[in-house]
Design a protein around this motif. Structure first.
Motif, PDB file in Angstrom:
ATOM      1  N   CYS A  94      -6.128  -4.483   2.663  1.00 37.98           N
ATOM      2  CA  CYS A  94      -5.319  -4.916   1.526  1.00 37.98           C
ATOM      3  C   CYS A  94      -4.432  -3.750   1.096  1.00 37.98           C
ATOM      4  O   CYS A  94      -4.434  -2.681   1.704  1.00 37.98           O
ATOM      5  CB  CYS A  94      -6.229  -5.341   0.376  1.00 37.98           C
ATOM      6  SG  CYS A  94      -7.313  -4.001  -0.188  1.00 37.98           S
ATOM      7  N   ALA A  95      -3.689  -3.944   0.029  1.00 39.27           N
ATOM      8  CA  ALA A  95      -2.803  -2.879  -0.454  1.00 39.27           C
ATOM      9  C   ALA A  95      -3.605  -1.651  -0.865  1.00 39.27           C
ATOM     10  O   ALA A  95      -3.133  -0.515  -0.711  1.00 39.27           O
ATOM     11  CB  ALA A  95      -1.969  -3.393  -1.625  1.00 39.27           C
ATOM     12  N   HIS A  96      -4.843  -1.847  -1.339  1.00 34.21           N
ATOM     13  CA  HIS A  96      -5.635  -0.722  -1.842  1.00 34.21           C
ATOM     14  C   HIS A  96      -6.178   0.135  -0.700  1.00 34.21           C
ATOM     15  O   HIS A  96      -6.083   1.370  -0.743  1.00 34.21           O
ATOM     16  CB  HIS A  96      -6.772  -1.262  -2.713  1.00 34.21           C
ATOM     17  CG  HIS A  96      -6.323  -2.303  -3.683  1.00 34.21           C
ATOM     18  ND1 HIS A  96      -6.713  -3.623  -3.605  1.00 34.21           N
ATOM     19  CD2 HIS A  96      -5.465  -2.227  -4.741  1.00 34.21           C
ATOM     20  CE1 HIS A  96      -6.154  -4.318  -4.574  1.00 34.21           C
ATOM     21  NE2 HIS A  96      -5.380  -3.496  -5.290  1.00 34.21           N
ATOM     22  N   THR A  97      -6.738  -0.496   0.336  1.00 36.10           N
ATOM     23  CA  THR A  97      -7.231   0.294   1.471  1.00 36.10           C
ATOM     24  C   THR A  97      -6.072   0.898   2.256  1.00 36.10           C
ATOM     25  O   THR A  97      -6.187   2.003   2.791  1.00 36.10           O
ATOM     26  CB  THR A  97      -8.110  -0.559   2.395  1.00 36.10           C
ATOM     27  OG1 THR A  97      -7.365  -1.681   2.877  1.00 36.10           O
ATOM     28  CG2 THR A  97      -9.357  -1.030   1.677  1.00 36.10           C
ATOM     29  N   ALA A  98      -4.947   0.183   2.309  1.00 42.89           N
ATOM     30  CA  ALA A  98      -3.781   0.746   2.970  1.00 42.89           C
ATOM     31  C   ALA A  98      -3.281   1.984   2.231  1.00 42.89           C
ATOM     32  O   ALA A  98      -2.956   3.009   2.837  1.00 42.89           O
ATOM     33  CB  ALA A  98      -2.671  -0.303   3.080  1.00 42.89           C
TER      34      ALA A  98
ATOM     35  N   ALA B 265       3.631   5.941  -5.322  1.00 40.82           N
ATOM     36  CA  ALA B 265       3.724   6.032  -6.789  1.00 40.82           C
ATOM     37  C   ALA B 265       2.602   6.852  -7.396  1.00 40.82           C
ATOM     38  O   ALA B 265       2.543   7.026  -8.612  1.00 40.82           O
ATOM     39  CB  ALA B 265       3.729   4.630  -7.385  1.00 40.82           C
ATOM     40  N   GLY B 266       1.659   7.353  -6.561  1.00 42.30           N
ATOM     41  CA  GLY B 266       0.563   8.154  -7.086  1.00 42.30           C
ATOM     42  C   GLY B 266      -0.569   7.331  -7.662  1.00 42.30           C
ATOM     43  O   GLY B 266      -1.294   7.798  -8.554  1.00 42.30           O
ATOM     44  N   ALA B 267      -0.744   6.095  -7.158  1.00 47.56           N
ATOM     45  CA  ALA B 267      -1.767   5.210  -7.704  1.00 47.56           C
ATOM     46  C   ALA B 267      -3.146   5.449  -7.093  1.00 47.56           C
ATOM     47  O   ALA B 267      -4.111   4.801  -7.502  1.00 47.56           O
ATOM     48  CB  ALA B 267      -1.368   3.749  -7.484  1.00 47.56           C
ATOM     49  N   VAL B 268      -3.254   6.349  -6.123  1.00 43.42           N
ATOM     50  CA  VAL B 268      -4.534   6.633  -5.477  1.00 43.42           C
ATOM     51  C   VAL B 268      -5.188   7.807  -6.202  1.00 43.42           C
ATOM     52  O   VAL B 268      -4.604   8.889  -6.326  1.00 43.42           O
ATOM     53  CB  VAL B 268      -4.350   6.968  -3.989  1.00 43.42           C
ATOM     54  CG1 VAL B 268      -5.701   7.258  -3.325  1.00 43.42           C
ATOM     55  CG2 VAL B 268      -3.645   5.817  -3.267  1.00 43.42           C
TER      56      VAL B 268
ATOM     57  N   GLY C  92       0.813  -1.212   0.000  1.00 42.91           N
ATOM     58  CA  GLY C  92       0.000   0.000   0.000  1.00 42.91           C
ATOM     59  C   GLY C  92       0.843   1.258   0.000  1.00 42.91           C
ATOM     60  O   GLY C  92       0.515   2.245  -0.686  1.00 42.91           O
ATOM     61  N   ARG C  93       1.926   1.248   0.766  1.00 40.85           N
ATOM     62  CA  ARG C  93       2.824   2.417   0.780  1.00 40.85           C
ATOM     63  C   ARG C  93       3.421   2.639  -0.599  1.00 40.85           C
ATOM     64  O   ARG C  93       3.546   3.782  -1.053  1.00 40.85           O
ATOM     65  CB  ARG C  93       3.932   2.218   1.820  1.00 40.85           C
ATOM     66  CG  ARG C  93       3.462   2.395   3.251  1.00 40.85           C
ATOM     67  CD  ARG C  93       4.630   2.634   4.176  1.00 40.85           C
ATOM     68  NE  ARG C  93       5.501   1.466   4.287  1.00 40.85           N
ATOM     69  CZ  ARG C  93       5.382   0.523   5.205  1.00 40.85           C
ATOM     70  NH1 ARG C  93       4.386   0.583   6.080  1.00 40.85           N
ATOM     71  NH2 ARG C  93       6.216  -0.483   5.276  1.00 40.85           N
ATOM     72  N   ARG C  94       3.796   1.534  -1.273  1.00 48.09           N
ATOM     73  CA  ARG C  94       4.382   1.683  -2.607  1.00 48.09           C
ATOM     74  C   ARG C  94       3.364   2.273  -3.582  1.00 48.09           C
ATOM     75  O   ARG C  94       3.703   3.138  -4.391  1.00 48.09           O
ATOM     76  CB  ARG C  94       4.887   0.325  -3.106  1.00 48.09           C
ATOM     77  CG  ARG C  94       6.175  -0.136  -2.448  1.00 48.09           C
ATOM     78  CD  ARG C  94       6.822  -1.265  -3.235  1.00 48.09           C
ATOM     79  NE  ARG C  94       5.987  -2.454  -3.244  1.00 48.09           N
ATOM     80  CZ  ARG C  94       6.097  -3.441  -2.365  1.00 48.09           C
ATOM     81  NH1 ARG C  94       6.993  -3.360  -1.390  1.00 48.09           N
ATOM     82  NH2 ARG C  94       5.316  -4.506  -2.430  1.00 48.09           N
ATOM     83  N   LEU C  95       2.116   1.798  -3.508  1.00 49.85           N
ATOM     84  CA  LEU C  95       1.092   2.321  -4.411  1.00 49.85           C
ATOM     85  C   LEU C  95       0.832   3.801  -4.144  1.00 49.85           C
ATOM     86  O   LEU C  95       0.750   4.621  -5.076  1.00 49.85           O
ATOM     87  CB  LEU C  95      -0.210   1.529  -4.249  1.00 49.85           C
ATOM     88  CG  LEU C  95      -0.206   0.082  -4.753  1.00 49.85           C
ATOM     89  CD1 LEU C  95      -1.525  -0.599  -4.429  1.00 49.85           C
ATOM     90  CD2 LEU C  95       0.062   0.039  -6.251  1.00 49.85           C
TER      91      LEU C  95
END
Length: 422
Positions: free
Chosen positions: A152-156, A57-60, A51-54
């Motif tokens: 998950c990575a997305h909510t994180a 990287a500006g994926a949110v 999640g931190r990586r996403l």
């Protein structure tokens, strides 16, 4: 009251933030507390890292904030989009009334909020009023289109991005709790006007005699808590935000874990012994507390610091830890203190040694201070100040504790001899 007045159905949308390369996700204390609520709850630390990586990287995408929920579309590394939601319990109407009454009475709190600050004393005063503003462990509930039941990575990633929003504007948190900025400020203004009106007309008082007469009427005590099956687990310190200068994260994590173990032990003793008075324990010295912490199997670097700080060195600390595990502070005192046995204590010790064995089985003992060493054998008895006997054994030229205490010296000596046979 209409929907806008109480903050219902009010939504703010924040444009996607740029990548967070080279910076942490939370710089304010309240932003870090938000992340602690996430990182201390998530069961899979790998999902947090993803999640931190996403987020970095500006994926949110754009973040929608409304009472009780935050939402964003988060893209995986392969560009697959997922709707991620995180839920946070709204404050009740009664809680909002308490918070508004408290804040309206303190002009500094209002000024801080208008400056986009959330000082610790505002949060502390809210807690005293029974209102939890910041989320705690387990308060951030995840929902994600990927189907994961935990964070998950997305909510994180969404939570890490919202920490940046909170840094900029604490009203984001208050909206999640149920009130938007405009409704909140209007309610505070109305309370300020009402308070001024009461002051002008004279405040209503309470009869002093009645208040004094009721002063000794106290509510009944709450029931005793249930002992958890095991000590709590401190929140993970594995975050993107580096520790402050002079802070050793591994040492801090070990200290928190040992504190949880100690708190669990104290609660167990209190529940076992009941509400009676307990004897006060002496304040631990730095050297003694170093042994207690080392008994918790710290990381090697932390153990080295404890060995140096205790003044014992590695081998000396290892022996002290063995003593601690056999009997805590009392065992450590027996290891460290050599004292002269006199008077009644000496008479009782001699009588115990005389009656512990038959005449033809009694070992030959050489005494010095509170130590009785078996002649031509690597075993020893040490008398504690409480009259108990502690078994010791010589290993590699050093006397080391071999077991717990006994009232009977023969039992203690058998423990020392048995330790050598293992």
């Amino acid at each position: 009251m209409n929907a806008y007045d109480d903050g219902a159905d009010v939504e703010r949308t924040f444009a996607a933030l740029p990548p967070a390369q080279g910076r942490g996700f939370a710089r304010t204390w309240w932003g870090r507390t938000w992340l602690t609520a996430l990182e201390g709850t998530a069961l899979d630390t790998q999902q947090l890292k993803s999640g931190r990586r996403l987020a970095r990287a500006g994926a949110v995408g754009a973040v929608s904030v409304r009472p009780g929920r935050i939402t964003a579309v988060v893209q995986d590394r392969d560009r697959t989009p997922h709707r991620a939601d995180v839920l946070l319990q709204e404050l009740s109407g009664e809680q909002w009334d308490r918070f508004l009454d408290m804040t309206a009475e303190r002009a500094g709190h209002v000024a801080a909020l208008l400056d986009r600050e959330m000082p610790t004393h505002l949060v502390e005063d809210a807690e005293l009023a029974g209102v939890e503003l910041l989320p705690g462990l387990g308060d951030l509930e995840p929902e994600c289109g990927c189907g994961a039941w935990d964070h998950c990575a997305h909510t994180a990633a969404l939570c890490y991005q919202v920490a940046r929003l909170l840094d900029q504007d604490p009203f984001v948190l208050l909206l999640m709790r149920g009130r938007d900025e405009r409704a909140l400020l209007e309610a505070l203004h109305a309370r300020g006007d009402a308070s001024a009106g009461r002051s002008a007309s004279g405040a209503e008082g309470v009869d002093a005699a009645e208040a004094y007469a009721a002063g000794d009427i106290l509510p009944s005590l709450p029931g005793l808590p249930v002992l958890p099956p095991e000590p709590g687990t401190p929140p993970s310190l594995d975050t993107e935000t580096g520790p402050a200068a002079g802070i050793d994260a591994s040492a801090l994590g070990h200290l928190a874990a040992r504190t949880a173990v100690r708190a669990h032990l104290l609660l167990a003793e209190a529940l076992r012994d009941g509400p009676g008075e307990r004897a006060a324990e002496p304040e631990p010295s730095v050297a003694r507390d170093a042994v207690r912490l080392a008994a918790g199997e710290p990381p090697r670097a932390v153990a080295d610091r404890l060995a140096e700080g205790s003044g014992r060195g590695r081998e000396g600390l290892a022996v002290a830890v063995r003593a601690w595990r056999h009997g805590g502070g009392a065992a450590l005192a027996v290891l460290d203190e050599e004292w002269t046995v006199r008077g009644d204590s000496l008479a009782r010790a001699r009588a115990a040694l005389e009656s512990a064995w038959e005449a033809d089985e009694r070992p030959a003992l050489r005494s010095r201070a509170n130590h009785w060493t078996v002649v031509d054998a690597p075993v020893q008895l040490r008398l504690g100040r409480d009259g108990r006997w502690w078994p010791y054994r010589k290993e590699r030229g050093r006397w080391v504790p071999a077991g717990g205490p006994a009232q009977d010296p023969a039992t203690a000596l058998a423990t020392a001899e048995g330790a050598g046979a293992e």
